[in-house]
Design a protein around this motif. Sequence first.
Motif, PDB file in Angstrom:
ATOM      1  N   GLY A 248       1.575  23.660  27.677  1.00 15.84           N
ATOM      2  CA  GLY A 248       2.096  24.778  26.892  1.00 15.84           C
ATOM      3  C   GLY A 248       2.225  24.421  25.429  1.00 15.84           C
ATOM      4  N   PHE A 249       2.649  23.186  25.149  1.00 12.87           N
ATOM      5  CA  PHE A 249       2.775  22.727  23.758  1.00 12.87           C
ATOM      6  C   PHE A 249       1.402  22.499  23.132  1.00 12.87           C
ATOM      7  N   LEU A 250       0.491  21.899  23.915  1.00 10.67           N
ATOM      8  CA  LEU A 250      -0.854  21.631  23.401  1.00 10.67           C
ATOM      9  C   LEU A 250      -1.650  22.918  23.213  1.00 10.67           C
ATOM     10  N   GLY A 251      -1.422  23.872  24.113  1.00 10.77           N
ATOM     11  CA  GLY A 251      -2.084  25.160  23.999  1.00 10.77           C
ATOM     12  C   GLY A 251      -3.487  25.240  24.571  1.00 10.77           C
TER      13      GLY A 251
ATOM     14  N   LEU B  56     -11.262   3.359  21.286  1.00 14.82           N
ATOM     15  CA  LEU B  56     -11.904   4.005  20.134  1.00 14.82           C
ATOM     16  C   LEU B  56     -12.590   5.303  20.556  1.00 14.82           C
ATOM     17  N   GLY B  57     -13.093   5.352  21.775  1.00 15.86           N
ATOM     18  CA  GLY B  57     -13.655   6.590  22.311  1.00 15.86           C
ATOM     19  C   GLY B  57     -12.588   7.668  22.439  1.00 15.86           C
ATOM     20  N   TRP B  58     -11.392   7.273  22.870  1.00 18.09           N
ATOM     21  CA  TRP B  58     -10.268   8.214  22.961  1.00 18.09           C
ATOM     22  C   TRP B  58      -9.969   8.787  21.574  1.00 18.09           C
ATOM     23  N   VAL B  59      -9.934   7.908  20.577  1.00 19.59           N
ATOM     24  CA  VAL B  59      -9.643   8.343  19.209  1.00 19.59           C
ATOM     25  C   VAL B  59     -10.710   9.324  18.724  1.00 19.59           C
ATOM     26  N   ALA B  60     -11.973   8.983  18.938  1.00 19.86           N
ATOM     27  CA  ALA B  60     -13.068   9.862  18.505  1.00 19.86           C
ATOM     28  C   ALA B  60     -13.023  11.192  19.245  1.00 19.86           C
ATOM     29  N   GLY B  61     -12.801  11.144  20.546  1.00 19.14           N
ATOM     30  CA  GLY B  61     -12.712  12.377  21.331  1.00 19.14           C
ATOM     31  C   GLY B  61     -11.571  13.261  20.871  1.00 19.14           C
ATOM     32  N   THR B  62     -10.441  12.649  20.564  1.00 18.83           N
ATOM     33  CA  THR B  62      -9.298  13.411  20.064  1.00 18.83           C
ATOM     34  C   THR B  62      -9.638  14.077  18.736  1.00 18.83           C
ATOM     35  N   ALA B  63     -10.308  13.339  17.856  1.00 16.79           N
ATOM     36  CA  ALA B  63     -10.696  13.906  16.558  1.00 16.79           C
ATOM     37  C   ALA B  63     -11.621  15.115  16.745  1.00 16.79           C
TER      38      ALA B  63
ATOM     39  N   LEU C 198     -12.286  20.994  16.651  1.00 20.40           N
ATOM     40  CA  LEU C 198     -12.754  22.215  17.313  1.00 20.40           C
ATOM     41  C   LEU C 198     -11.636  23.246  17.487  1.00 20.40           C
ATOM     42  N   GLY C 199     -10.411  22.869  17.151  1.00 19.32           N
ATOM     43  CA  GLY C 199      -9.289  23.791  17.250  1.00 19.32           C
ATOM     44  C   GLY C 199      -8.813  24.025  18.671  1.00 19.32           C
ATOM     45  N   VAL C 200      -8.987  23.038  19.525  1.00  9.83           N
ATOM     46  CA  VAL C 200      -8.596  23.168  20.930  1.00  9.83           C
ATOM     47  C   VAL C 200      -7.076  23.266  21.083  1.00  9.83           C
ATOM     48  N   PHE C 201      -6.332  22.634  20.188  1.00  7.19           N
ATOM     49  CA  PHE C 201      -4.880  22.539  20.316  1.00  7.19           C
ATOM     50  C   PHE C 201      -4.160  23.479  19.348  1.00  7.19           C
ATOM     51  N   THR C 202      -2.912  23.791  19.675  1.00  3.85           N
ATOM     52  CA  THR C 202      -2.038  24.459  18.725  1.00  3.85           C
ATOM     53  C   THR C 202      -1.822  23.497  17.552  1.00  3.85           C
TER      54      THR C 202
ATOM     55  N   LEU D 270       0.604  16.197  17.620  1.00  4.54           N
ATOM     56  CA  LEU D 270       0.954  15.261  18.692  1.00  4.54           C
ATOM     57  C   LEU D 270      -0.252  14.422  19.093  1.00  4.54           C
ATOM     58  N   MET D 271      -1.375  15.066  19.305  1.00  5.23           N
ATOM     59  CA  MET D 271      -2.578  14.330  19.711  1.00  5.23           C
ATOM     60  C   MET D 271      -3.043  13.381  18.612  1.00  5.23           C
ATOM     61  N   ALA D 272      -2.895  13.790  17.350  1.00  5.96           N
ATOM     62  CA  ALA D 272      -3.254  12.896  16.239  1.00  5.96           C
ATOM     63  C   ALA D 272      -2.338  11.671  16.222  1.00  5.96           C
ATOM     64  N   ALA D 273      -1.044  11.879  16.478  1.00  5.05           N
ATOM     65  CA  ALA D 273      -0.103  10.749  16.516  1.00  5.05           C
ATOM     66  C   ALA D 273      -0.457   9.792  17.646  1.00  5.05           C
ATOM     67  N   ILE D 274      -0.811  10.337  18.792  1.00  2.00           N
ATOM     68  CA  ILE D 274      -1.214   9.486  19.913  1.00  2.00           C
ATOM     69  C   ILE D 274      -2.495   8.739  19.556  1.00  2.00           C
ATOM     70  N   ALA D 275      -3.436   9.422  18.915  1.00  2.00           N
ATOM     71  CA  ALA D 275      -4.696   8.772  18.532  1.00  2.00           C
ATOM     72  C   ALA D 275      -4.449   7.635  17.544  1.00  2.00           C
TER      73      ALA D 275
END
Length: 116
Positions: free
Chosen positions: A22-25, A70-77, A82-86, A92-97
Amino acid sequence: MNAGFSTITGLAALAFGGPIDGFLGTGLPWLVRLTGIGLLGFAAALVFIARMTDGAKLRAEALAISVADLGWVAGTAVLISLGVFTSGGAWLMAAIAVDVMILAVLQLRARQALEG
């Protein structure tokens, strides 16, 4: 550190997939939970690898772990771009990355020490 972070985030994603989604959207709480299961498996693999005594195999596995991070970081970027997240989800995802990137760099430095 990587195993601990992966365990904590994996358990959170598994237990709270709906609210996190719900937070990620994304509208895909099952994918959040599946990612949590994957993170728990990754954490278990990290613990197994960390106990290796064969130096050459440990160095190879350490490199593979860093590449996966590093793949996780690239995938998150990509997903953020692509605007997948709110907007909050993107932060949040950027902080995790960023955390995952720091772990990858620390692991690569530790791997170099194994070679020395």
